[in-house]
Design a protein around this motif. Structure first.
Motif, PDB file in Angstrom:
ATOM      1  N   VAL A  65      73.398  49.935  43.932  1.00  0.00           N
ATOM      2  CA  VAL A  65      72.060  49.848  43.346  1.00  0.00           C
ATOM      3  C   VAL A  65      71.404  48.542  43.747  1.00  0.00           C
ATOM      4  N   GLU A  66      72.210  47.435  43.673  1.00  0.00           N
ATOM      5  CA  GLU A  66      71.663  46.122  44.032  1.00  0.00           C
ATOM      6  C   GLU A  66      71.185  46.111  45.475  1.00  0.00           C
ATOM      7  N   GLU A  67      71.981  46.706  46.344  1.00  0.00           N
ATOM      8  CA  GLU A  67      71.623  46.718  47.770  1.00  0.00           C
ATOM      9  C   GLU A  67      70.345  47.499  48.016  1.00  0.00           C
ATOM     10  N   MET A  68      70.259  48.663  47.363  1.00  0.00           N
ATOM     11  CA  MET A  68      69.048  49.481  47.513  1.00  0.00           C
ATOM     12  C   MET A  68      67.814  48.750  46.982  1.00  0.00           C
ATOM     13  N   TYR A  69      68.026  48.080  45.826  1.00  0.00           N
ATOM     14  CA  TYR A  69      66.890  47.415  45.195  1.00  0.00           C
ATOM     15  C   TYR A  69      66.391  46.246  46.042  1.00  0.00           C
ATOM     16  N   ASN A  70      67.322  45.438  46.565  1.00  0.00           N
ATOM     17  CA  ASN A  70      66.913  44.305  47.402  1.00  0.00           C
ATOM     18  C   ASN A  70      66.223  44.772  48.670  1.00  0.00           C
ATOM     19  N   SER A  71      66.724  45.856  49.233  1.00  0.00           N
ATOM     20  CA  SER A  71      66.064  46.402  50.438  1.00  0.00           C
ATOM     21  C   SER A  71      64.656  46.879  50.111  1.00  0.00           C
ATOM     22  N   TRP A  72      64.518  47.511  48.923  1.00  0.00           N
ATOM     23  CA  TRP A  72      63.185  48.023  48.533  1.00  0.00           C
ATOM     24  C   TRP A  72      62.198  46.889  48.307  1.00  0.00           C
ATOM     25  N   LEU A  73      62.727  45.751  47.703  1.00  0.00           N
ATOM     26  CA  LEU A  73      61.854  44.608  47.492  1.00  0.00           C
ATOM     27  C   LEU A  73      61.349  44.057  48.815  1.00  0.00           C
ATOM     28  N   ALA A  74      62.225  44.068  49.804  1.00  0.00           N
ATOM     29  CA  ALA A  74      61.825  43.542  51.109  1.00  0.00           C
ATOM     30  C   ALA A  74      60.861  44.484  51.812  1.00  0.00           C
ATOM     31  N   ASP A  75      61.161  45.790  51.772  1.00  0.00           N
ATOM     32  CA  ASP A  75      60.300  46.761  52.449  1.00  0.00           C
ATOM     33  C   ASP A  75      60.498  48.122  51.780  1.00  0.00           C
ATOM     34  N   PRO A  76      59.518  48.598  50.988  1.00  0.00           N
ATOM     35  CA  PRO A  76      59.697  49.885  50.294  1.00  0.00           C
ATOM     36  C   PRO A  76      59.993  51.043  51.236  1.00  0.00           C
ATOM     37  N   LYS A  77      59.554  50.944  52.471  1.00  0.00           N
ATOM     38  CA  LYS A  77      59.773  52.032  53.406  1.00  0.00           C
ATOM     39  C   LYS A  77      61.187  52.063  53.971  1.00  0.00           C
ATOM     40  N   SER A  78      61.954  51.000  53.700  1.00  0.00           N
ATOM     41  CA  SER A  78      63.300  50.945  54.267  1.00  0.00           C
ATOM     42  C   SER A  78      64.298  51.788  53.493  1.00  0.00           C
ATOM     43  N   VAL A  79      63.917  52.268  52.305  1.00  0.00           N
ATOM     44  CA  VAL A  79      64.826  53.095  51.511  1.00  0.00           C
ATOM     45  C   VAL A  79      64.318  54.527  51.466  1.00  0.00           C
ATOM     46  N   HIS A  80      65.174  55.420  51.016  1.00  0.00           N
ATOM     47  CA  HIS A  80      64.789  56.820  50.910  1.00  0.00           C
ATOM     48  C   HIS A  80      63.647  56.989  49.896  1.00  0.00           C
ATOM     49  N   ALA A  81      62.850  58.013  50.103  1.00  0.00           N
ATOM     50  CA  ALA A  81      61.693  58.238  49.238  1.00  0.00           C
ATOM     51  C   ALA A  81      62.089  58.379  47.771  1.00  0.00           C
ATOM     52  N   SER A  82      63.290  58.937  47.509  1.00  0.00           N
ATOM     53  CA  SER A  82      63.707  59.109  46.117  1.00  0.00           C
ATOM     54  C   SER A  82      63.962  57.763  45.455  1.00  0.00           C
ATOM     55  N   TRP A  83      64.575  56.803  46.200  1.00  0.00           N
ATOM     56  CA  TRP A  83      64.765  55.451  45.650  1.00  0.00           C
ATOM     57  C   TRP A  83      63.418  54.751  45.498  1.00  0.00           C
ATOM     58  N   ASP A  84      62.554  54.964  46.435  1.00  0.00           N
ATOM     59  CA  ASP A  84      61.223  54.356  46.359  1.00  0.00           C
ATOM     60  C   ASP A  84      60.531  54.803  45.071  1.00  0.00           C
ATOM     61  N   ALA A  85      60.598  56.107  44.799  1.00  0.00           N
ATOM     62  CA  ALA A  85      59.967  56.620  43.581  1.00  0.00           C
ATOM     63  C   ALA A  85      60.623  56.042  42.340  1.00  0.00           C
ATOM     64  N   PHE A  86      61.979  55.930  42.355  1.00  0.00           N
ATOM     65  CA  PHE A  86      62.704  55.417  41.193  1.00  0.00           C
ATOM     66  C   PHE A  86      62.336  53.971  40.889  1.00  0.00           C
ATOM     67  N   PHE A  87      62.315  53.132  41.933  1.00  0.00           N
ATOM     68  CA  PHE A  87      62.012  51.718  41.713  1.00  0.00           C
ATOM     69  C   PHE A  87      60.547  51.523  41.340  1.00  0.00           C
ATOM     70  N   ARG A  88      59.658  52.306  41.921  1.00  0.00           N
ATOM     71  CA  ARG A  88      58.231  52.179  41.572  1.00  0.00           C
ATOM     72  C   ARG A  88      58.028  52.522  40.090  1.00  0.00           C
ATOM     73  N   ASN A  89      58.635  53.617  39.659  1.00  0.00           N
ATOM     74  CA  ASN A  89      58.471  54.018  38.267  1.00  0.00           C
ATOM     75  C   ASN A  89      59.062  52.978  37.320  1.00  0.00           C
ATOM     76  N   SER A  90      60.208  52.415  37.689  1.00  0.00           N
ATOM     77  CA  SER A  90      60.833  51.375  36.853  1.00  0.00           C
ATOM     78  C   SER A  90      59.941  50.163  36.750  1.00  0.00           C
ATOM     79  N   SER A  91      59.362  49.750  37.881  1.00  0.00           N
ATOM     80  CA  SER A  91      58.490  48.578  37.891  1.00  0.00           C
ATOM     81  C   SER A  91      57.219  48.817  37.110  1.00  0.00           C
ATOM     82  N   SER A  92      56.803  50.112  36.987  1.00  0.00           N
ATOM     83  CA  SER A  92      55.553  50.425  36.278  1.00  0.00           C
ATOM     84  C   SER A  92      55.759  50.534  34.781  1.00  0.00           C
ATOM     85  N   GLY A  93      56.978  50.348  34.324  1.00  0.00           N
ATOM     86  CA  GLY A  93      57.216  50.354  32.881  1.00  0.00           C
ATOM     87  C   GLY A  93      57.796  51.634  32.344  1.00  0.00           C
TER      88      GLY A  93
END
Length: 910
Positions: A65-93
């Motif tokens: 999870v940590e690895e996916m999250y750090n990669s997403w912080l650096a570049d959202p496009k570097s992770v799979h769309a499902s992780w992108d959606a998960f982290f975006r929703n988490s960040s939105s509250g």
């Protein structure tokens, strides 16, 4: 551990939602506490390994999870769309379990299904877009869909239909709880309802004003959006009220055809569909002016005469004219109308355009130039062929004469319409249609209305759709509607045949005209009945010299303070600038001048002519004929033999067509009779029918069980014993160029079916139309048709008919209800003067038939039955024929006739 803390610190929105959870135990908590919620996914998900072996989160996945999250912080496009959606929703509250978003299914939506993504514009923010769909949003959309359906089903209950504003057209002032509209509080909804859960959601939806501005996607079952796929709730309600709760109430959701329901929805819900241009409004005004002016003129000239005027429902005239215009435009060439006495003179004058002089002459009390008793002016019919000025097409209009017996002419109109369709080859009813006018009390009170409705879809009785118009005065003579019907509306009888019912306020001419357009299009599209209920009032009493205040004081106090419909509509058009006051006055003055000129000409007349009021003229039938010369009724023996053999033979494909063994014996016995040159009752009847068919005379036999015959003697329809609906009609295949033969079992009705066959016989004199009672005793349920139409029709309306009534009759031990056709009653109603005996001459017999109102006979031999049937066509005039047909004589060995009694040179023996 440092990396786990980093993940926790970066997932900031989740931290406040996880009290008392140490950062070190975050991954374990996430897996243990939220696994079930986060794994909220569609039924089908594809994995390389079973789901149970790869849970989404567990204690050992923290580093992943940590690895996916750090990669997403650096570049959202570097992770799979499902992780992108998960982290975006988490960040939105998004809360625990709300951030995970299942992948979309690749399968196509099923029937009546739509992807949740179609609700995307209405989900209220990016968090909902990215995460799970809130159940409340789905519930709200379902509630809106329920509201729309409630308006479609129940909106007519709160439509403003009564021009007087004193009662509800459905006799119920309560508002259906399912309906939602601006000033209605859902807090008072009863708890005991099948929709209670949904209603609570609807109430919650409407509890706050902010919900009124929320935008909702519209379902496919409504057309209120036009080109818009979504509307604010406030606009949805406004458009629903405009469509269903103003001056038109539509009953149609009981129809079991989705296509027909959607068709009606589109005609009333589409935005702007009721808008009219100024020319249409001017035409309505002109027609309404003429209708009102005609009644005012008669009231002024003959103030003490009964005329059963249309005051209070003058919009009926523009409505009928619009129906005729629209139907003509859609291909109709002939319209047969039936109506009660109220407004009849106005219809004759302004719809049929009967010369006003002929109408005004009826008030003068002049002697008739032709024979007969005549009838009061508001019972008379007419036949007009004229040019329709709007469509520039010729149209034939017939108003059938009727007695005071309300609704009795309904089946007569249907029979006449069916006959016209038959002779024109109009098998789908595109050229000829019927229009029936009713009063509100009679429409729900007279059983013949129900009988007529049940003929509407029978193969040999359908007229392919009738337009019914109810002039709803909200009163029957002096009887309040609450005491004259048990149903909410007077039109509820029409629901039995799935006929749409359009209730409309008679003081809103544009709504009335719109409904008429829809009704004409409905009939042309689906060829089914429909009903227009014009809710109006009766400005005078039952007639012009009747005092209504005796029994309806409150209603008539209100009526006296109500402006006439013409005045209301003229003021509306003046206000909106469509016409000027001068133009309104000019139209009224022009029609007044026309009436005055006709009145002057009418005063010059010295006699009235009943023939001017004939509703079914027989062009060329009487011309050039000796009224006392009867054609011969005997026929060649070769014809008898040919018909007899065909009637006695099985179907041509007898090897394939399996008939009943009992019928094989009957056919064999018939063939033996032909070879022996004798005929029984059934054979003689087939000779009469077959010989007329050979001469080009259409024969129609109708009634209960006539195909077989009540006593199993006729068998004009042979049934395949192994194949459903496979039949053979021998008399239809006698000659290649013969006239058509129709034999049809009717519905179990005497009043309706006898009236129908009477109307059928009125259309063409060169046809033999027969109605047979199941037992002659049952004719008294059709007594109204017998008394008011058949026995007296010629005297009252100069209308002849060759209808044949066959009444099985005799004391054969079948009980008091199967013993007598009441022969004495028919003799009593004969117009033969007992004190006058015509001078004996060669023409004695035919003169007696000419002078009588009908022919009553009791034949004792098959040969006499043969001759009397053929004589109906051989006579140079037409008279109804009442035959007391036998029961036991049908098979009596002595009741047979030789061919010698039916060949050329033979005749009916008195």
């Amino acid at each position: 551990m440092h990396r786990a803390r980093t993940v926790i610190n970066n997932l900031v929105p989740l931290a406040p939602l996880v009290p008392k959870v140490a950062p070190e135990r975050f991954a374990s908590w996430l897996a243990a506490a939220n696994c079930k919620i986060i794994l909220n996914s569609p039924p089908k998900r594809w994995y390389n390994a079973p789901v149970s072996t790869e849970p989404f989160l567990n204690g050992s996945s923290g580093s992943y999870v940590e690895e996916m999250y750090n990669s997403w912080l650096a570049d959202p496009k570097s992770v799979h769309a499902s992780w992108d959606a998960f982290f975006r929703n988490s960040s939105s509250g998004a809360g625990p379990g709300q951030a995970y978003q299942s992948p979309p299914s690749l399968a196509l939506p099923g029937r009546n299904e739509a992807p949740l993504s179609s609700l995307a514009p209405f989900l209220g923010g990016s968090s909902a877009l990215g995460g799970q769909v809130d159940e409340k949003i789905i519930d709200d959309h379902l509630a809106v869909q329920a509201i729309i359906r409630s308006y479609q089903i129940r909106g007519h209950h709160i439509a403003k239909l009564d021009p007087l504003g004193i009662s509800s057209a459905d006799l119920d002032d309560r508002i259906p709880p399912e309906l939602l509209y601006n000033h209605y509080s859902f807090d008072k909804l009863p708890a005991s309802t099948s929709y209670s859960d949904l209603e609570r959601k609807v109430a919650a939806l409407m509890s706050q004003e902010r919900d009124m501005d929320r935008v909702f996607k519209l379902p496919s079952t409504t057309y209120i959006g036009g080109k818009d796929k979504a509307l604010p709730l406030k606009e949805i309600l406004r458009r629903l009220e405009t469509a269903y709760c103003r001056h038109i109430g539509v009953e149609f959701m009981f129809i079991n055809s989705l296509e027909q329901c959607n068709w009606i929805r589109q005609k009333f819900e589409t935005p702007g569909i009721m808008e009219m241009d100024s020319e249409q409004k001017r035409l309505i005004l002109a027609r309404l002016t003429r209708a009102t002016g005609f009644e005012a003129f008669l009231a002024r000239k003959w103030s003490s005469e009964k005329r059963f005027g249309l005051e209070g429902c003058e919009i009926l005239i523009p409505a009928m004219k619009q129906l005729i215009d629209k139907s003509t435009e859609l291909g109709v060439e002939s319209i047969v109308m039936g109506m009660p006495h109220r407004g009849r003179l106005n219809v004759l004058a302004n719809v049929c355009r009967k010369p006003l002089e002929q109408i005004f002459t009826q008030f003068a009390g002049l002697e008739a130039a032709d024979d007969g008793s005549g009838d009061v002016k508001y019972h008379l019919g007419t036949y007009i062929e004229r040019l329709n000025r709007v469509t520039n097409k010729n149209i034939r209009l017939a108003v059938v004469a009727n007695p005071s017996h309300l609704e009795a002419c309904d089946p007569v109109v249907q029979g006449k319409t069916r006959a016209e369709q038959f002779y024109r080859g109009d098998g789908e009813g595109k050229k000829v249609m019927s229009m029936l006018l009713h009063g509100d009390a009679a429409f729900c009170g007279q059983g013949i209305v129900f009988e007529t409705f049940h003929l509407s879809d029978l193969p040999d009785y359908t007229t392919h759709g009738t337009i019914h118009i109810v002039a709803n005065n909200q009163i029957g003579f002096t009887t309040d509607p609450r005491h004259s019907r048990s149903s909410p509306y007077c039109t509820d009888v029409a629901r039995v045949v799935n006929a749409p019912i359009f209730h409309v306020n008679g003081d809103d001419p544009e709504s009335v005209i719109h409904v008429c357009n829809v009704a004409a299009e409905w009939r042309a599209t689906f060829h089914k009945d429909c009903v227009i209920d014009i809710v109006s009032y009766r400005r005078n009493g039952h007639n012009e010299i009747d005092e209504p205040m005796f029994t309806q004081p409150l209603m008539y106090r209100k009526i006296r303070n109500t402006k006439p419909g013409l005045q209301l509509y003229a003021e509306k058009l003046i206000k909106e600038g469509t016409v000027t006051p001068e133009e309104v006055k000019d139209v009224a003055d022009k029609y007044e001048k026309i009436c005055e000129e006709a009145y002057t000409n009418a005063r010059k007349e010295t006699h009235i002519k009943y023939k001017d009021w004939l509703d079914s003229p027989w062009s060329g039938f009487f011309e050039g004929k000796d009224p006392l010369k009867v054609s011969l009724t005997g026929i060649k023996e070769d014809t008898l033999v040919h018909i007899g053999k065909r009637f006695s033979s099985p179907p041509p494909n007898a090897a394939e067509f399996v008939i009943h063994r009992g019928l094989e014996r009957i056919l064999k016995a018939r063939m033996e009779m032909v070879e022996a040159r004798i005929a029984d009752w059934a054979m003689a009847e087939s000779f009469a029918f077959g010989s007329l068919l050979k001469e080009g005379i259409h024969v129609r036999l109708s009634g209960q069980d006539v195909e077989r015959g009540t006593f199993s003697h006729r068998h004009h329809v042979l049934h395949h014993q192994l194949v459903d609906k496979a039949t053979y009609r021998p008399l239809c295949f006698l000659y290649p160029d013969q006239a058509p033969y129709t034999v049809s079992n009717s519905s179990l009705s005497e009043f309706g079916v006898l009236g129908f066959e009477l109307g059928y016989s009125m259309t063409n004199p060169n046809a033999l139309v027969c109605w047979e009672a199941q037992f002659g005793d049952f004719n008294n349920t059709a007594q109204c048709i017998i008394d008011q139409f058949i026995s007296s029709g010629q005297a009252k309306w100069v209308r002849q008919s060759g209808l044949v009534m066959l009444l099985p009759h005799g004391l054969e031990g079948m009980g008091p209800e199967h013993s007598s056709a009441r022969l004495e009653r028919f003799l009593q109603m004969s117009s033969d003067d007992p004190d006058y005996f015509p001078p004996e001459s060669e023409e004695f017999a035919v003169r007696q038939l000419h002078d009588i109102n009908w022919i009553v006979a009791n034949c004792s031999t098959p040969a006499n039955y043969f001759h009397i049937l053929r004589r109906q066509i051989a006579l140079p005039f037409r008279k109804p024929l009442v035959i007391m047909t036998p029961k036991s004589l049908l098979r009596h060995p002595e009741a047979k006739s030789s061919f010698d009694e039916m060949v050329e040179g033979s005749e009916f023996l008195r």
